[in-house]
Design a protein around this motif. Sequence first.
Motif, mmCIF file in Angstrom:
data_model
loop_
_atom_site.group_PDB
_atom_site.id
_atom_site.type_symbol
_atom_site.label_atom_id
_atom_site.label_comp_id
_atom_site.label_asym_id
_atom_site.label_seq_id
_atom_site.Cartn_x
_atom_site.Cartn_y
_atom_site.Cartn_z
ATOM 1 N N THR A 176 8.566 16.324 -6.448
ATOM 2 C CA THR A 176 7.666 15.891 -5.386
ATOM 3 C C THR A 176 7.497 14.373 -5.477
ATOM 4 O O THR A 176 7.819 13.753 -6.492
ATOM 5 C CB THR A 176 6.284 16.560 -5.517
ATOM 6 O OG1 THR A 176 5.663 16.068 -6.721
ATOM 7 C CG2 THR A 176 6.385 18.078 -5.560
ATOM 8 N N ASP A 188 4.736 12.871 -5.827
ATOM 9 C CA ASP A 188 3.780 12.639 -6.903
ATOM 10 C C ASP A 188 4.462 12.665 -8.268
ATOM 11 O O ASP A 188 4.153 11.866 -9.151
ATOM 12 C CB ASP A 188 2.646 13.665 -6.871
ATOM 13 C CG ASP A 188 1.729 13.498 -5.675
ATOM 14 O OD1 ASP A 188 1.560 12.352 -5.198
ATOM 15 O OD2 ASP A 188 1.166 14.506 -5.220
ATOM 16 N N GLU A 189 5.393 13.592 -8.453
ATOM 17 C CA GLU A 189 6.120 13.674 -9.718
ATOM 18 C C GLU A 189 6.981 12.425 -9.923
ATOM 19 O O GLU A 189 7.022 11.870 -11.022
ATOM 20 C CB GLU A 189 6.976 14.938 -9.767
ATOM 21 C CG GLU A 189 6.154 16.197 -9.895
ATOM 22 C CD GLU A 189 6.965 17.466 -9.716
ATOM 23 O OE1 GLU A 189 6.551 18.498 -10.276
ATOM 24 O OE2 GLU A 189 8.008 17.453 -9.016
ATOM 25 N N LYS A 195 6.411 9.504 -8.710
ATOM 26 C CA LYS A 195 5.491 8.401 -8.984
ATOM 27 C C LYS A 195 5.106 8.352 -10.461
ATOM 28 O O LYS A 195 5.169 7.291 -11.089
ATOM 29 C CB LYS A 195 4.243 8.548 -8.116
ATOM 30 C CG LYS A 195 3.221 7.459 -8.324
ATOM 31 C CD LYS A 195 2.023 7.666 -7.416
ATOM 32 C CE LYS A 195 0.940 6.642 -7.686
ATOM 33 N NZ LYS A 195 -0.225 6.840 -6.812
ATOM 34 N N VAL A 196 4.724 9.491 -11.031
ATOM 35 C CA VAL A 196 4.300 9.476 -12.438
ATOM 36 C C VAL A 196 5.479 9.301 -13.388
ATOM 37 O O VAL A 196 5.313 8.718 -14.465
ATOM 38 C CB VAL A 196 3.434 10.707 -12.827
ATOM 39 C CG1 VAL A 196 2.130 10.711 -12.063
ATOM 40 C CG2 VAL A 196 4.177 12.008 -12.698
ATOM 41 N N TYR A 207 -4.843 13.646 -12.578
ATOM 42 C CA TYR A 207 -3.764 13.649 -11.576
ATOM 43 C C TYR A 207 -2.417 13.414 -12.250
ATOM 44 O O TYR A 207 -1.456 14.157 -12.038
ATOM 45 C CB TYR A 207 -4.049 12.564 -10.527
ATOM 46 C CG TYR A 207 -2.868 12.175 -9.688
ATOM 47 C CD1 TYR A 207 -2.549 12.881 -8.533
ATOM 48 C CD2 TYR A 207 -2.053 11.086 -10.037
ATOM 49 C CE1 TYR A 207 -1.463 12.522 -7.751
ATOM 50 C CE2 TYR A 207 -0.971 10.725 -9.269
ATOM 51 C CZ TYR A 207 -0.672 11.435 -8.133
ATOM 52 O OH TYR A 207 0.400 11.082 -7.365
ATOM 53 N N GLN A 208 -2.344 12.365 -13.062
ATOM 54 C CA GLN A 208 -1.105 12.036 -13.743
ATOM 55 C C GLN A 208 -0.698 13.126 -14.726
ATOM 56 O O GLN A 208 0.471 13.494 -14.806
ATOM 57 C CB GLN A 208 -1.253 10.697 -14.475
ATOM 58 C CG GLN A 208 -1.442 9.515 -13.545
ATOM 59 C CD GLN A 208 -1.982 8.303 -14.261
ATOM 60 O OE1 GLN A 208 -2.750 8.415 -15.219
ATOM 61 N NE2 GLN A 208 -1.590 7.117 -13.805
ATOM 62 N N HIS A 249 0.934 16.151 -13.018
ATOM 63 C CA HIS A 249 2.301 15.934 -12.555
ATOM 64 C C HIS A 249 3.265 15.667 -13.708
ATOM 65 O O HIS A 249 4.414 16.128 -13.661
ATOM 66 C CB HIS A 249 2.332 14.828 -11.501
ATOM 67 C CG HIS A 249 1.583 15.216 -10.270
ATOM 68 N ND1 HIS A 249 2.008 16.211 -9.421
ATOM 69 C CD2 HIS A 249 0.409 14.796 -9.770
ATOM 70 C CE1 HIS A 249 1.144 16.371 -8.440
ATOM 71 N NE2 HIS A 249 0.147 15.516 -8.637
#
Length: 79
Positions: A7, A9-10, A12-13, A30-31, A34
């Motif tokens: 994703t 989000d994944e 991003k982290v 959040y981090q 993910h």
Amino acid sequence: MEKIELTADEIKVIKQQLNGEIEVWNADDYQQKHLTSVIDKANALLEELDAYDEMIDEKGGDTILWFWDKYKAQESIIE
């Protein structure tokens, strides 16, 4: 090997972790959520491919870097 699905989000982290901005133990909720998802996917792929030696030899044992490189190769991403 099935296609690696990540994703936004994944991704991003992963980038935050690889850039040294976060680590699993100091990530916010959040981090952490993910990163845990990414680590679970990476471990499943490591097991499926029996690639533990490859990951250690090529990436010094960095599971997330190994997984990210597999994803980039699959998507033909050049950074």
